[in-house]
Design a protein around this motif. Structure first.
Motif, short mmCIF file in Angstrom:
data_model
loop_
_atom_site.label_atom_id
_atom_site.label_comp_id
_atom_site.label_asym_id
_atom_site.label_seq_id
_atom_site.Cartn_x
_atom_site.Cartn_y
_atom_site.Cartn_z
N LEU A 56 -2.89 -3.51 0.92
CA LEU A 56 -1.43 -3.76 1.47
C LEU A 56 -1.89 -5.26 2.31
CD1 LEU A 56 -0.24 -0.33 3.17
CD2 LEU A 56 1.52 -1.88 1.57
N TYR A 57 -2.79 -5.79 2.63
CA TYR A 57 -3.14 -6.98 3.55
C TYR A 57 -2.91 -8.32 2.96
CZ TYR A 57 -5.30 -10.01 6.78
OH TYR A 57 -4.91 -10.78 7.54
N THR A 58 -2.70 -7.71 1.52
CA THR A 58 -2.86 -8.69 0.65
C THR A 58 -1.67 -9.65 0.26
OG1 THR A 58 -2.86 -7.71 -1.71
CG2 THR A 58 -5.30 -8.20 -1.00
N PHE A 59 -0.23 -9.20 0.77
CA PHE A 59 0.52 -9.19 0.79
C PHE A 59 1.03 -10.14 1.49
CE2 PHE A 59 1.45 -4.91 -1.17
CZ PHE A 59 2.50 -5.39 -2.54
N LEU A 74 -13.78 -14.35 -10.98
CA LEU A 74 -12.36 -13.64 -11.46
C LEU A 74 -11.15 -14.66 -10.24
CD1 LEU A 74 -12.96 -9.93 -11.76
CD2 LEU A 74 -12.15 -11.39 -13.88
N PRO A 75 -10.71 -15.26 -11.32
CA PRO A 75 -8.84 -15.81 -10.16
C PRO A 75 -8.80 -14.28 -9.41
CG PRO A 75 -8.84 -15.83 -12.62
CD PRO A 75 -9.65 -14.52 -12.97
N VAL A 76 -9.11 -13.97 -8.47
CA VAL A 76 -8.26 -12.81 -8.20
C VAL A 76 -7.34 -13.98 -6.85
CG1 VAL A 76 -10.71 -12.06 -7.04
CG2 VAL A 76 -9.79 -13.52 -5.72
N GLU A 77 -6.62 -14.86 -7.00
CA GLU A 77 -5.86 -14.34 -5.97
C GLU A 77 -4.40 -14.09 -7.21
OE1 GLU A 77 -7.40 -17.05 -7.19
OE2 GLU A 77 -5.98 -18.67 -8.74
N ARG A 78 -4.68 -14.08 -8.02
CA ARG A 78 -3.26 -13.31 -8.80
C ARG A 78 -3.27 -11.92 -9.09
NH1 ARG A 78 -4.75 -15.89 -14.97
NH2 ARG A 78 -4.66 -17.87 -14.42
N LEU A 79 -4.22 -11.46 -7.96
CA LEU A 79 -4.39 -9.81 -7.51
C LEU A 79 -3.90 -9.17 -6.07
CD1 LEU A 79 -8.00 -8.14 -9.04
CD2 LEU A 79 -5.57 -8.82 -10.07
N PHE A 80 -3.08 -10.47 -5.79
CA PHE A 80 -2.83 -9.95 -4.42
C PHE A 80 -1.39 -9.31 -4.47
CE2 PHE A 80 -4.72 -14.59 -2.47
CZ PHE A 80 -5.90 -14.13 -2.13
N GLY A 81 -1.30 -8.78 -3.30
CA GLY A 81 0.37 -7.95 -3.69
C GLY A 81 0.57 -6.90 -4.85
N VAL A 119 -12.96 -7.66 -2.55
CA VAL A 119 -13.79 -9.22 -2.92
C VAL A 119 -11.94 -10.07 -3.05
CG1 VAL A 119 -14.94 -8.80 -3.99
CG2 VAL A 119 -13.36 -9.24 -5.21
N VAL A 120 -10.55 -8.58 -3.01
CA VAL A 120 -9.09 -9.69 -2.88
C VAL A 120 -8.77 -9.26 -1.90
CG1 VAL A 120 -6.99 -9.24 -3.57
CG2 VAL A 120 -9.04 -8.81 -5.52
N ARG A 121 -9.12 -8.69 -1.29
CA ARG A 121 -8.34 -8.65 0.62
C ARG A 121 -9.50 -9.97 0.89
NH1 ARG A 121 -8.65 -9.62 5.03
NH2 ARG A 121 -8.41 -8.27 7.04
N PHE A 122 -10.64 -9.81 1.18
CA PHE A 122 -11.78 -10.34 1.97
C PHE A 122 -12.64 -12.04 1.18
CE2 PHE A 122 -12.29 -6.08 3.71
CZ PHE A 122 -11.44 -6.55 4.80
#
Lengths: 306, 185
Positions: A56-59, A74-81, A119-122
């Motif tokens: 939820l925080y990644t939104f 990995l391009p983790v910015e694509r995993l936000f939201g 790793v996406v959140r932090f």
């Protein structure tokens, strides 16, 4: 080399053989199954809660500031939201599959997915360690279930693996302090500086801060600070003694005390650490069997006695 | 079948016995994961969740920077009449009072990063501070956004707050020091 092998075998015996589930006392073995299932539920609850709250925080996130773990590849910015919600769902389903014994691989899938969620959140600059013990616990279940079919072997491996990494983690923290600062790490003024930092954080968050009795004593006398830091460092250093079942409850008790000490001096709360150490660090199965025997004195100690 | 107790295979004797080969854990997997741990933390600056060298607080005595908002009175209700508000403040932590970020739904770490890591205080960045804080002080007061620095010098701890931005009832203004630095070629 032979001596090293002897030490490794001895350590393995302490970690994997000296367990409640290997007891000759059936009442202890029965209680150890209940204890293990409670441990699984505990890990499941925290891991699922982490998966969804991190997701939820990644939104709110838009760019990657810090690349941790697989975020280096990995391009983790694509995993936000929304994609992070899918990851949280995978963690939940994986855990559900293993806790209900539908699949041995569920915990492993959940572990990989939760690493990805972390790793996406932090990716925003902060590196918290508050979830590492739950991470070790989920990893222990993941490897234990994926590599063993026998239920007893799964339990024995999970406990032994968990204690190895938890003990190692605490001692590693003590070594990091020696490497990062040296023996002067325990100087009380260092704690005074950290108390000031956390006081600003706390006041900024809540609007006010004033020292409690322990903090006031440390601010008043540098020796109290030095003693506090020495006790904290020593407690971490003896973390590997958790590998030995007979010493574990005592080491766990002082470790929980150390976490409370950190909370009282620096306002950092370790609720998941304290709960996990409390749940796993004491001989609950033996105590439960003892209590049961007091209520029902006719229960035999050994199977042969039955 | 019970979910917490395995079915017993009596053909192999006592399933609880440590002598039973099928119930013996494959310890080699722990050592494999241990080696993997060493490789992963070794090549990823000590962090590969959940593996870590746990470096928190390993570097003692390092200076730190945080952010905090404090309320100050204004002479005649204006910033122009109160140039002394921009003077750095020595902070005594024994009785700290601040404007609560928590009550305003602002994450303290995000706020500290915003204030502490900003090098160019452009009008947009200054306005960003105003956007983060949903309300404003009374007309004769100002809220000073301080960049707070703590350090240890000769064994003594000092904490100083440098005003970066002031919020009044109707304005959001950057410190003259910052705007002078911006105008400098």
């Amino acid at each position: 080399m032979t001596r090293l092998k002897t030490w490794i075998r001895a350590l393995e015996r302490h970690l994997f053989d000296d367990q409640a589930i290997c007891s000759e006392d059936k009442a202890v073995r029965d209680a150890s199954w209940v204890h293990f299932r409670l441990f699984e539920l505990f890990v499941a609850a925290w891991a699922i809660a982490y998966a969804w709250t991190w997701g939820l925080y990644t939104f709110k996130s838009s760019v990657v500031i810090l690349e941790l773990g697989v975020a280096n590849y990995l391009p983790v910015e694509r995993l936000f939201g929304m994609p992070s919600m899918v990851i949280a769902a995978i963690v939940t389903l994986g855990i559900a599959a293993s806790i209900t014994r539908l699949s041995r691989w569920g915990y492993l899938i959940a572990m990989i997915a939760l690493h990805l969620q972390y790793v996406v959140r932090f990716s925003q600059g902060e590196i918290p360690h508050s979830s590492n013990l739950i991470g070790f616990a989920l990893l222990a279940l993941a490897v234990g279930f994926a590599t063993h079919k026998d239920p007893i072997a799964q339990v024995r491996f999970s406990w032994g693996f968990l204690w190895f990494f938890v003990g190692l983690g605490y001692t590693s923290a003590a070594i990091s302090k020696l490497v990062g600062t040296g023996v002067t790490w325990i100087e009380g003024q260092h704690l005074v500086l950290w108390i000031h930092e956390k006081a600003i954080d706390y006041a900024s968050m809540t609007g006010t801060w004033s020292p409690n009795i322990l903090q006031a004593a440390i601010l008043e006398s540098v020796w109290v600070g030095t003693l506090s830091l020495f006790i904290g460092w020593f407690t971490e250093a003896i973390g590997v003694l958790m590998w030995f079942r007979r010493l574990r409850p005592y080491v766990i008790l002082v470790t929980i005390g150390m976490h409370f000490g950190i909370t009282w001096t620096m306002n950092i709360v370790f609720i998941a650490f304290e709960m996990q150490l409390f749940l796993t660090g004491f001989p609950w199965a033996e105590w439960a069997a003892m209590a049961k025997r007091r209520i029902y004195p006719s229960i035999p100690v050994k199977e042969a006695d039955a | 079948m019970s979910l917490y107790y395995p079915q017993q295979d009596t053909s192999q004797g006592d399933v609880h016995s440590t002598e039973n080969i099928s119930s013996r854990p494959k310890t080699k997997w722990m050592w494999r994961i241990f080696l993997l741990n060493l490789v992963l933390v070794g090549f990823h600056l000590g962090e590969f969740w959940p593996f870590s060298i746990f470096p928190m607080f390993s570097k003692a005595g390092q200076p730190w920077s945080r952010a905090m908002i404090v309320e100050v009175p204004l002479n005649q209700g204006t910033l122009d009449q109160s140039p002394d508000v921009w003077e750095p403040l020595d902070i005594n932590i024994q009785a700290l009072q601040a404007v609560s970020l928590g009550e305003r739904g602002i994450d303290k770490i995000d706020f500290s990063n915003y204030v502490g890591k900003t090098n160019q205080w452009t009008p947009e960045v200054v306005a960003g501070v105003g956007k983060m804080i949903p309300d404003r002080p009374d007309f004769d007061r100002a809220w000073l956004v301080l960049k707070v620095r703590g350090q240890m010098t000769d064994g003594k701890v000092t904490v100083q707050g440098e005003p970066m931005v002031a919020l009044t009832a109707d304005t959001v203004v950057a410190s003259p020091t910052l705007t002078q630095n911006e105008e400098r070629p």
